[in-house]
Design a protein around this motif. Structure first.
Motif, mmCIF file in Angstrom:
data_model
loop_
_atom_site.group_PDB
_atom_site.id
_atom_site.type_symbol
_atom_site.label_atom_id
_atom_site.label_comp_id
_atom_site.label_asym_id
_atom_site.label_seq_id
_atom_site.Cartn_x
_atom_site.Cartn_y
_atom_site.Cartn_z
ATOM 1 N N HIS A 12 36.130 30.203 42.279
ATOM 2 C CA HIS A 12 36.498 31.611 42.094
ATOM 3 C C HIS A 12 35.226 32.385 41.771
ATOM 4 O O HIS A 12 34.979 32.710 40.613
ATOM 5 C CB HIS A 12 37.499 31.755 40.952
ATOM 6 C CG HIS A 12 38.792 31.082 41.259
ATOM 7 N ND1 HIS A 12 39.680 31.577 42.191
ATOM 8 C CD2 HIS A 12 39.339 29.934 40.794
ATOM 9 C CE1 HIS A 12 40.722 30.766 42.259
ATOM 10 N NE2 HIS A 12 40.537 29.751 41.433
ATOM 11 N N PRO A 13 34.399 32.618 42.786
ATOM 12 C CA PRO A 13 33.127 33.290 42.500
ATOM 13 C C PRO A 13 33.373 34.683 41.922
ATOM 14 O O PRO A 13 34.273 35.391 42.388
ATOM 15 C CB PRO A 13 32.442 33.362 43.865
ATOM 16 C CG PRO A 13 33.489 33.084 44.870
ATOM 17 C CD PRO A 13 34.600 32.354 44.202
ATOM 18 N N PRO A 14 32.582 35.069 40.900
ATOM 19 C CA PRO A 14 32.787 36.381 40.279
ATOM 20 C C PRO A 14 32.554 37.518 41.274
ATOM 21 O O PRO A 14 33.236 38.512 41.251
ATOM 22 C CB PRO A 14 31.755 36.410 39.146
ATOM 23 C CG PRO A 14 30.833 35.257 39.398
ATOM 24 C CD PRO A 14 31.533 34.276 40.283
ATOM 25 N N ASN A 15 31.596 37.293 42.194
ATOM 26 C CA ASN A 15 31.306 38.321 43.198
ATOM 27 C C ASN A 15 32.179 38.072 44.422
ATOM 28 O O ASN A 15 31.904 37.192 45.219
ATOM 29 C CB ASN A 15 29.814 38.242 43.553
ATOM 30 C CG ASN A 15 29.448 39.252 44.615
ATOM 31 O OD1 ASN A 15 30.307 40.004 45.090
ATOM 32 N ND2 ASN A 15 28.194 39.270 44.977
ATOM 33 N N LYS A 16 33.235 38.860 44.610
ATOM 34 C CA LYS A 16 34.201 38.608 45.687
ATOM 35 C C LYS A 16 33.636 38.894 47.071
ATOM 36 O O LYS A 16 34.272 38.626 48.080
ATOM 37 C CB LYS A 16 35.471 39.455 45.470
ATOM 38 C CG LYS A 16 36.340 38.958 44.345
ATOM 39 C CD LYS A 16 36.890 37.564 44.599
ATOM 40 C CE LYS A 16 38.205 37.579 45.365
ATOM 41 N NZ LYS A 16 38.743 36.209 45.513
ATOM 42 N N LYS A 17 32.397 39.450 47.122
ATOM 43 C CA LYS A 17 31.806 39.808 48.413
ATOM 44 C C LYS A 17 31.700 38.628 49.366
ATOM 45 O O LYS A 17 31.911 38.747 50.565
ATOM 46 C CB LYS A 17 30.426 40.408 48.181
ATOM 47 C CG LYS A 17 30.355 41.811 48.729
ATOM 48 C CD LYS A 17 29.044 42.555 48.525
ATOM 49 C CE LYS A 17 27.839 41.729 48.215
ATOM 50 N NZ LYS A 17 26.693 42.531 47.787
ATOM 51 N N THR A 18 31.371 37.458 48.806
ATOM 52 C CA THR A 18 31.161 36.289 49.661
ATOM 53 C C THR A 18 32.449 35.548 49.976
ATOM 54 O O THR A 18 32.485 34.681 50.820
ATOM 55 C CB THR A 18 30.203 35.290 48.972
ATOM 56 O OG1 THR A 18 30.689 35.074 47.670
ATOM 57 C CG2 THR A 18 28.792 35.797 48.928
ATOM 58 N N ASP A 19 33.515 35.877 49.244
ATOM 59 C CA ASP A 19 34.762 35.134 49.444
ATOM 60 C C ASP A 19 35.462 35.603 50.712
ATOM 61 O O ASP A 19 35.146 36.631 51.281
ATOM 62 C CB ASP A 19 35.664 35.342 48.206
ATOM 63 C CG ASP A 19 36.574 34.148 48.007
ATOM 64 O OD1 ASP A 19 36.676 33.344 48.957
ATOM 65 O OD2 ASP A 19 37.182 34.031 46.948
ATOM 66 N N SER A 20 36.474 34.800 51.127
ATOM 67 C CA SER A 20 37.178 35.127 52.365
ATOM 68 C C SER A 20 38.006 36.386 52.256
ATOM 69 O O SER A 20 38.795 36.565 51.439
ATOM 70 C CB SER A 20 38.097 33.972 52.710
ATOM 71 O OG SER A 20 38.814 33.582 51.594
#
Ligand code: UD2
Ligand code: MN
Length: 358
Positions: free
Chosen positions: A350-358
C-alpha cells in the motif's frame, strides 16, 4: 580425343567443387539442413509415411480414447510407473477460432478449477501447474488446449492455477510464483509444482510433469533458442520444484519488477540452497514458444545485473518468508483456478504515494 579428355577434366572438377561445398555445409550450424537433405533419400516408414528416424508427431488428444472405464475408488490400483498413454512427440499448431468451450468439450474428465485425476488408477504424482499471467488470454487458450491432454496422458493427479496480476503496475513474474506456491499448497498437498510461462507449449509427452530429486529445469530445448540450452545456468520458462526444494531456497525473489533477471536469480538460489539443477534430455524437454512482442507494463528491468550480483547476500531476506499480497478474487473456472492478486509495487503493498499504483 582432346575434347573427351577435357570433358572428363571438367566433370572431375565439378565433382570436386561439389564435395568441397558439401564439406563446408556439414560444418556445425549447417548440420541440420544437411541431415534434412539426406533424409529425403531415406526409406519411408510404411505405416506413417515419415522417413525412418524422423519424429512422428501425434495429435495430443489421440491417446485419450484409450482410457478405460472408471473404476470404484476402493478397487483402484496404482497407475503403472510408465503410463501406457505416452506417445512421444506431439504435433503443435495454433489453429484460429479455438474457444474455451471447445477445450472443455474435449476434456470431459477435467473438473471445476481445472482439476483432474485418472479415472481408473490412483495417480503416483500430484502436480500443480502455476502460470503467471496478465493480458495473455490468447496464449492461455492454446496452453490449456495442449496442457490438459498432455497431463492426462501422463496419468497425473493435477490442477492448473492462473496467477493473475491485478492492475497495471509493472509485471513481476517471480513474485506471482510465490503467491501461486502459497495459494496452491493451501488447497491441496501437492508434491510437485510446475512454474510455467503461459506461452510455452510442451512438444513431447515423455517430458514428465513430476518432480525429480533436485529442482528440475524442464524447458531446456525451445524453438526460440534453436532447441538448445542457451547457457548452463539457464532456469527460465518452465521449472519444477517440490515444496521442500522451494522452501530450501526461500522460494523466488519478490523484487524483480519488469522483464529479466528473475530466472537467473532463481537458478542461483538453487545452488545457494545446496541443490543442483536436474534436466530432461534435449530431445524430450522440447517446447514451442508462441511468438510475441514485449508486453506493455513488463519493460526490461535495468537493475537486474546489479541485483543478480547480490543474490547471495539477499536470498535469505527476500523470498517466501517476506512475500506480501492481497487476494482480489479466487474463482474456479472449468479449465483452471484463477487467482487475481494485488502484489503492490516496489514501494510496498500500500504505497503512500498512489501515483505509482494501478
Ligand atoms: C523469458 C523467459 C521467462 C522469463 C522472462 C523474463 C523463456 C522462454 N522464458 O521469457 O521465463 O524469465 O524471459 O522475465 O526464455 N507475462 C504475462 N503478461 C505480461 C508479461 C508476462 O502473462 O504482460 C507472463 C507470461 O506467463 C509470460 C511470462 O510472464 O510467458 C514471461 O514473460 P515473456 O513471455 O514476455 O518473456 P520472454 O518470452 O522473454
Ligand atoms: Mn515468452
Amino acid at each position: 580425343m582432346y575434347t573427351l579428355q577435357s570433358k572428363w577434366r571438367y566433370l572431375i572438377m565439378f565433382l570436386g567443387v561439389q564435395l568441397v561445398v558439401m564439406a563446408l555445409l556439414s560444418r556445425e550450424g549447417y548440420q541440420k539442413r544437411v541431415s534434412y537433405f539426406f533424409r529425403i533419400f531415406r526409406k519411408p516408414d510404411s505405416t506413417t509415411g515419415h522417413a525412418v528416424g524422423t519424429r512422428n508427431h501425434t495429435d495430443v488428444y489421440a491417446n485419450l480414447s484409450l482410457l478405460g472405464p472408471p473404476v470404484n475408488k476402493e478397487d483402484m490400483p496404482y497407475c503403472p510407473k510408465q503410463s501406457p498413454l505416452i506417445g512421444g512427440p506431439i504435433h503443435v499448431t495454433f489453429p484460429s477460432g479455438l474457444t474455451l468451450a471447445e477445450i472443455e468439450r474435449k476434456n470431459t474428465l477435467v473438473v471445476r478449477g481445472g482439476r483432474y485425476r485418472p479415472p481408473n488408477c490412483e495417480a503416483r504424482h500430484r502436480t500443480a501447474v502455476i502460470i503467471p499471467h496478465r493480458n495473455r488470454e490468447h496464449h492461455l487458450k492454446f496452453l490449456l488446449y495442449y496442457l490438459h491432454p498432455f497431463l492426462q496422458r501422463q496419468q497425473l493427479n493435477y490442477g492448473i492455477y492462473i496467477i493473475h496480476q491485478a492492475g497495471n503496475y509493472t509485471f513481476n513474474r517471480a513474485k506471482l510464483m510465490n503467491v501461486g506456491f502459497r495459494e496452491a499448497m493451501r488447497e491441496e498437498d501437492w508434491d510437485c509444482l510446475f512454474f510455467h510461462d503461459v506461452d510455452l507449449i510442451p512438444e513431447d509427452d515423455r517430458n514428465t510433469y513430476a518432480c525429480d530429486a533436485h529442482p528440475k529445469h524442464a524447458a531446456i530445448a525451445m524453438d526460440k533458442f534453436g532447441y538448445k540450452l542457451p547457457y548452463k545456468m539457464y532456469f527460465g520458462g518452465v521449472s519444477a520444484l517440490t515444496p521442500e526444494h522451494y522452501l530450501k531456497m526461500n522460494g523466488f525473489p519478490n523484487n524483480y519488477w519488469g522483464w529479466g533477471g528473475e530466472d537467473d536469480d532463481i537458478g542461483i538460489r538453487v545452488s545457494l540452497g545446496g541443490m543442483v539443477i536436474s534436466r530432461p534430455s534435449l530431445n524430450v524437454g522440447r517446447y514451442k514458444m508462441i511468438k510475441h512482442k514485449h508486453d506493455k507494463g513488463n519493460e526490461v528491468n535495468p537493475k537486474r545485473f546489479n541485483m543478480l550480483a547480490k543474490t547471495r547476500h539477499t536470498w535469505k531476506n527476500d523470498g517466501m518468508n517476506t512475500v506480501d499480497y492481497e487476494i482480489v478474487s479466487r474463482d474456479y473456472q472449468p479449465l483452471f483456478t484463477n487467482i487475481t492478486v494485488n502484489i503492490g509495487t516496489e514501494a510496498g503493498l500500500h504505497p503512500p504515494n498512489k501515483k505509482t499504483d494501478s
